[in-house]
Motif scaffolding. Structure first.
Motif, mmCIF file in Angstrom:
data_model
loop_
_atom_site.group_PDB
_atom_site.id
_atom_site.type_symbol
_atom_site.label_atom_id
_atom_site.label_comp_id
_atom_site.label_asym_id
_atom_site.label_seq_id
_atom_site.Cartn_x
_atom_site.Cartn_y
_atom_site.Cartn_z
ATOM 1 N N GLU A 146 0.825 -1.217 0.000
ATOM 2 C CA GLU A 146 0.000 0.000 0.000
ATOM 3 C C GLU A 146 0.852 1.256 0.000
ATOM 4 O O GLU A 146 0.493 2.251 -0.617
ATOM 5 C CB GLU A 146 -0.929 0.055 1.221
ATOM 6 N N TYR A 147 1.995 1.208 0.727
ATOM 7 C CA TYR A 147 2.852 2.387 0.788
ATOM 8 C C TYR A 147 3.347 2.752 -0.609
ATOM 9 O O TYR A 147 3.442 3.903 -0.976
ATOM 10 C CB TYR A 147 4.055 2.133 1.711
ATOM 11 N N ASP A 149 1.779 1.816 -3.382
ATOM 12 C CA ASP A 149 0.649 2.103 -4.259
ATOM 13 C C ASP A 149 0.159 3.542 -4.154
ATOM 14 O O ASP A 149 -0.324 4.093 -5.142
ATOM 15 C CB ASP A 149 -0.504 1.135 -3.972
ATOM 16 N N ILE A 150 0.250 4.156 -2.963
ATOM 17 C CA ILE A 150 -0.265 5.526 -2.877
ATOM 18 C C ILE A 150 0.487 6.451 -3.828
ATOM 19 O O ILE A 150 -0.098 7.377 -4.373
ATOM 20 C CB ILE A 150 -0.242 6.125 -1.440
ATOM 21 N N LEU A 151 1.764 6.199 -4.047
ATOM 22 C CA LEU A 151 2.485 7.047 -4.997
ATOM 23 C C LEU A 151 2.469 6.470 -6.407
ATOM 24 O O LEU A 151 2.412 7.200 -7.385
ATOM 25 C CB LEU A 151 3.938 7.251 -4.542
ATOM 26 N N ARG A 152 2.501 5.127 -6.501
ATOM 27 C CA ARG A 152 2.545 4.506 -7.810
ATOM 28 C C ARG A 152 1.256 4.795 -8.585
ATOM 29 O O ARG A 152 1.281 4.990 -9.793
ATOM 30 C CB ARG A 152 2.734 2.995 -7.677
ATOM 31 N N ALA A 156 4.098 8.004 -10.015
ATOM 32 C CA ALA A 156 5.431 8.371 -9.537
ATOM 33 C C ALA A 156 6.453 7.331 -9.983
ATOM 34 O O ALA A 156 6.135 6.156 -10.101
ATOM 35 C CB ALA A 156 5.429 8.482 -8.013
ATOM 36 N N THR A 160 11.347 8.136 -7.190
ATOM 37 C CA THR A 160 10.571 9.014 -6.310
ATOM 38 C C THR A 160 9.998 8.221 -5.135
ATOM 39 O O THR A 160 10.025 8.685 -3.990
ATOM 40 C CB THR A 160 9.416 9.666 -7.094
ATOM 41 N N LYS A 164 10.918 9.201 -1.366
ATOM 42 C CA LYS A 164 9.892 9.777 -0.493
ATOM 43 C C LYS A 164 9.353 8.776 0.525
ATOM 44 O O LYS A 164 8.840 9.160 1.567
ATOM 45 C CB LYS A 164 8.728 10.306 -1.334
ATOM 46 N N ILE A 165 9.411 7.480 0.215
ATOM 47 C CA ILE A 165 8.793 6.505 1.111
ATOM 48 C C ILE A 165 9.774 5.448 1.610
ATOM 49 O O ILE A 165 10.025 5.356 2.815
ATOM 50 C CB ILE A 165 7.594 5.820 0.413
ATOM 51 N N PRO A 168 13.094 6.900 3.799
ATOM 52 C CA PRO A 168 12.826 7.326 5.173
ATOM 53 C C PRO A 168 12.245 6.220 6.048
ATOM 54 O O PRO A 168 12.547 6.150 7.235
ATOM 55 C CB PRO A 168 11.830 8.477 5.022
ATOM 56 N N LYS A 169 11.454 5.330 5.454
ATOM 57 C CA LYS A 169 10.835 4.281 6.255
ATOM 58 C C LYS A 169 11.863 3.280 6.765
ATOM 59 O O LYS A 169 11.669 2.641 7.786
ATOM 60 C CB LYS A 169 9.761 3.566 5.422
ATOM 61 N N PHE B 83 -7.040 3.016 1.456
ATOM 62 C CA PHE B 83 -7.039 1.601 1.835
ATOM 63 C C PHE B 83 -7.548 1.442 3.267
ATOM 64 O O PHE B 83 -7.733 2.411 3.992
ATOM 65 C CB PHE B 83 -5.620 1.027 1.767
ATOM 66 N N VAL B 87 -2.091 4.020 5.877
ATOM 67 C CA VAL B 87 -0.729 4.224 5.373
ATOM 68 C C VAL B 87 -0.257 5.681 5.397
ATOM 69 O O VAL B 87 0.177 6.219 4.389
ATOM 70 C CB VAL B 87 -0.487 3.619 3.962
ATOM 71 N N TRP B 91 6.983 9.903 9.489
ATOM 72 C CA TRP B 91 7.987 10.969 9.579
ATOM 73 C C TRP B 91 7.454 12.300 9.059
ATOM 74 O O TRP B 91 8.154 13.289 9.037
ATOM 75 C CB TRP B 91 9.263 10.587 8.839
ATOM 76 N N ILE B 104 3.788 15.054 -6.148
ATOM 77 C CA ILE B 104 3.986 14.226 -7.345
ATOM 78 C C ILE B 104 3.252 14.829 -8.538
ATOM 79 O O ILE B 104 3.794 14.957 -9.629
ATOM 80 C CB ILE B 104 3.434 12.794 -7.113
#
Lengths: 252, 262
Positions: A146-147, A149-152, A156, A160, A164-165, A168-169, B83, B87, B91, B104
């Motif tokens: 899901e992390y 998918d929110i950008l994909r 993106a 990227t 962005k994800i 840092p994660k 979802f 999510v 940070w 984006i």
């Protein structure tokens, strides 16, 4: 704040007290075990050597560690993004990590004869990159879909999403591994310094203490090593606060 | 009215270790522009696959997905997703989380404009004053509200939601249904909602699709002819009770079919 400093300081003093007591109760001569009260004299006697050798050990450890961070992160990224690379590299890395690094000292000193700085840095690197590679690899490969998918879903790019994800994660795991690596790198540095002839750094100072039967000096070196280890460890803790402070839950 | 989303005869199977696992079998779904499609069906019937197809995150083996009269070939910037797991990025503050899609989709947009847009949405869902908090400082319901803001911040034409309220308690869920209704009224968008909750599907949907068990196709389509400004009370009218009853029966049929296939 005061308590934060006072508690560890008192703990150290208690430890030194127990050590002194142990030596005193058993009436050990200082060639069996030096007591804390012998140490200030040893430090003072060799104060210039300590500064010089301490610096040698420190910079080589830090350089080895920086290379370990770069190489470990790259390896971790490769393993994190490609399952084939993970399947291929994992057994190799685990096997390499299982080799006692002391056995590699004669090997690398034969390959790179006389390159003391290089050999030391190489050993510090070899012994410390593994935890970093594994933690970055696991951090990236276990990123919940899901992390991504929110950008994909917005189109993106992979880079990227990484910046962005994923990156840092993974930082909290990365710093956890770096804390382990810091002390490992120190072990690597000293291994080479102690074992190789005509070495430099705190390891070599330890060796010369042994050769000359100067036991207080040997113990003083151990304390100096512990001190440098603490300094480097807390440098990492500081960086962790700056870059991954969000991962710390507020205490309440 | 034109269909904004059209799924025509989509068939899809996942490759697993024990051979292909068919999840969709000739699925047809059409959602007119500006309407709300609720999709219900037994567990594991391929509902999440449906969301990923519409979002362009995967391609079907057979069949076509159309959005705005264009064949979906990949992700597009006019889609928002939410979802069950909100999510949110730990940070980032809530405000920074909501702004993320704009970074984006509209990288050249001024920071002040991005902030203003995010604050507008946070205000609509009642999160004003929480914009500088970290996600972990918020309750589950508030996190899901923030997640909704994030999926709407770039004004998508289509909002795709995969059981967004599934992990919330019953009362919080009802609050969020009303928030959803108000958001739609303020900024119209077309919506596909995957859910397990029949009451939710009737309260929010303009039509309810019941999918059959795996491999799924549209088994039943119920138009929901209720006023747009419905309140929770409407769920307790005989009319809605009848609708829920029919849906319940359809789910039973779908589960029965799933049992036969297994």
């Amino acid at each position: 704040m005061l308590r934060q400093i006072a508690v560890p300081v008192i703990a150290i003093l208690i430890f030194l007290g127990l050590w002194e007591l142990l030596v005193w109760v058993n009436n050990w001569p200082n060639y069996k075990m030096a007591s804390p009260s012998d140490l200030p004299a040893a430090f003072w006697k060799y104060k210039e050597l300590f500064l010089q050798m301490g610096w040698q050990s420190l910079w080589r450890t830090v350089v080895g560690l920086i290379i370990a961070v770069i190489a470990g992160t790259l390896l971790g990224m490769i393993m994190g993004f490609s399952k084939i690379a993970r399947d291929a590299l994992y057994p190799l890395l685990v096997g390499f990590n299982a080799i006692p690094k002391a056995t590699l000292v004669p090997v690398i000193s034969l390959i790179f004869i006389g390159q003391h700085d290089f050999n030391t840095i190489l050993m510090a690197f070899m012994i410390s990159f593994f935890p970093i590679a594994v933690s970055v690899g696991i951090g990236l490969s276990t990123l919940e879909p899901e992390y991504r998918d929110i950008l994909r879903s917005l189109g993106a790019s992979r880079f990227t999403i990484f910046r962005k994800i994923a990156l840092p994660k993974t930082l909290p795991e990365f710093f956890g591994a770096l804390k382990v690596s810091v002390t490992l790198a120190f072990i690597g540095t000293n291994l080479v310094e102690i074992v190789s002839p005509h070495g430099r750094g705190l390891g070599a100072l330890f060796k010369s203490g042994e050769t000359n039967g100067d036991y207080p000096l040997m113990f003083a070196v151990l304390i100096a090593l512990a001190f440098l280890g603490i300094v480097l460890y807390y440098a990492v803790v500081f960086l962790e606060r700056v870059f991954a402070g969000w991962a710390e839950r507020p205490q309440g | 009215m034109d269909n904004l989303i059209e799924i025509k005869g989509v068939t899809h199977a996942y490759q697993t270790a024990s051979g292909p696992l068919p999840v969709l079998d000739g699925l047809d779904v059409a959602v007119p522009e500006g309407t709300f499609a609720a999709v219900v069906g037994p567990s594991g019937c391929g509902k999440s696959t449906l969301t990923r197809l519409v979002a362009g995150l995967m391609k079907p083996d057979k069949g076509e997905v159309w959005l705005h009269g264009e064949r979906v070939k990949g992700p597009r910037k006019t889609v928002g997703m939410a979802f069950q797991n909100p999510v949110l990025l730990e940070w980032r503050t809530i405000l920074q989380n909501v702004i993320l899609p704009l970074e984006i989709v509209a990288p050249s947009m001024k920071t002040a404009d991005k902030t203003a847009r995010a604050m507008e949405l946070l205000d609509m869902v009642g999160l004003t004053g929480f914009e500088n908090k970290r996600p972990s400082e918020l309750s589950g319901g508030m996190r899901q509200r923030a997640s909704l803001c994030r999926s709407l911040v770039h004004k998508p034409d289509v909002l795709i939601m995969d059981e967004p309220f599934g992990a919330l308690d019953a009362f919080t869920r009802e609050d969020l249904w009303q928030t959803m209704r108000d958001l739609r009224r303020a900024e119209p968008f077309t919506c596909v909602l995957i859910t397990h909750d029949l009451r939710e599907s009737v309260f929010l949907g303009d039509q309810v699709f019941v999918l059959s068990g795996r491999p799924a196709r549209t088994q039943y389509l119920m138009p929901v002819d209720l006023p747009d400004d419905r309140t929770l009370d409407i769920l307790y009218t005989p009319e809605v009770a009848d609708m829920l009853h029919i849906l319940r029966d359809q789910i039973k049929i779908a589960q029965g079919r799933a049992a036969e296939v297994d």
